[in-house]
Design a protein around this motif. Structure first.
Motif, PDB file in Angstrom:
ATOM      1  N   GLY A  17       0.782  -1.228   0.000  1.00  0.00           N
ATOM      2  CA  GLY A  17       0.000   0.000   0.000  1.00  0.00           C
ATOM      3  C   GLY A  17       0.812   1.275   0.000  1.00  0.00           C
ATOM      4  O   GLY A  17       0.432   2.259  -0.636  1.00  0.00           O
ATOM      5  N   MET A  80      -5.461   1.698  -1.806  1.00  0.00           N
ATOM      6  CA  MET A  80      -4.396   1.732  -0.807  1.00  0.00           C
ATOM      7  C   MET A  80      -5.006   1.671   0.596  1.00  0.00           C
ATOM      8  O   MET A  80      -4.557   0.898   1.446  1.00  0.00           O
ATOM      9  N   THR A  83      -6.373  -1.789   1.367  1.00  0.00           N
ATOM     10  CA  THR A  83      -5.279  -2.730   1.628  1.00  0.00           C
ATOM     11  C   THR A  83      -4.758  -2.568   3.046  1.00  0.00           C
ATOM     12  O   THR A  83      -4.535  -3.554   3.754  1.00  0.00           O
ATOM     13  N   GLY A  98      -3.701  -6.953  -2.801  1.00  0.00           N
ATOM     14  CA  GLY A  98      -3.124  -5.670  -3.199  1.00  0.00           C
ATOM     15  C   GLY A  98      -2.010  -5.832  -4.215  1.00  0.00           C
ATOM     16  O   GLY A  98      -1.914  -5.072  -5.183  1.00  0.00           O
TER      17      GLY A  98
END
Length: 151
Positions: A17, A80, A83, A98
């Motif tokens: 992320g 992001m 994740t 991810g």
């Protein structure tokens, strides 16, 4: 106040992320920047006109790169976050999803910009990213989000 416990292997979703996803955003921007001059699209214009695209194949490629970059920026922030949040409960699974999302986004970029398939339809090569993004959202919202509200 709800305590949040960070699992030992939380570095995995952090690496995806906060590492791989922002790095890919930089790659997108670099590709757009490199294609701008050959496309003859001056700043501050974001896209080549249809007339420019007819006369210059690099202009069409620039537009595809610009659109792939914009699409990435439209989806990257929340993915992001999904994740990182899902990683609080399932660090390995969220990192895998991810990471797979990043790979699909690379395929999306490559297909859109470099495949030569008309109308940017090469982007469909990475279209699985939507399902992965949805999975991460579900893990974050229902797996972690609901457990925080039920505490």
């Amino acid at each position: 106040m709800v305590p949040i416990t960070v699992p030992d292997n939380y570095w995995l979703p952090l690496a995806v992320g906060l590492g791989a996803m922002p790095l890919l955003a930089t790659v997108h921007g670099t590709i757009v920047g490199r294609l701008r001059k050959p496309a003859k699209v001056p700043y501050p214009h974001c896209y080549a006109t249809p007339e420019q695209c007819k006369n210059n194949p690099k202009a069409e490629q620039f537009n595809c790169a610009q659109r792939a970059h914009a699409n990435y920026l439209e989806n990257f922030p929340q993915t992001m976050l999904y994740t990182l949040v899902a990683g609080l409960r399932w660090p390995v699974a969220s990192a895998v999803l991810g990471g797979a999302w990043v790979i699909c986004r690379i395929l999306f970029l490559q297909g859109y910009v470099y495949s030569g398939i008309p109308e940017g339809k090469g982007r469909y090569r990475g279209g699985l990213f939507w399902l992965l993004q949805g999975g991460l959202w579900a893990m974050a919202a229902f797996g972690v989000g609901l457990s925080l509200t039920n505490s």
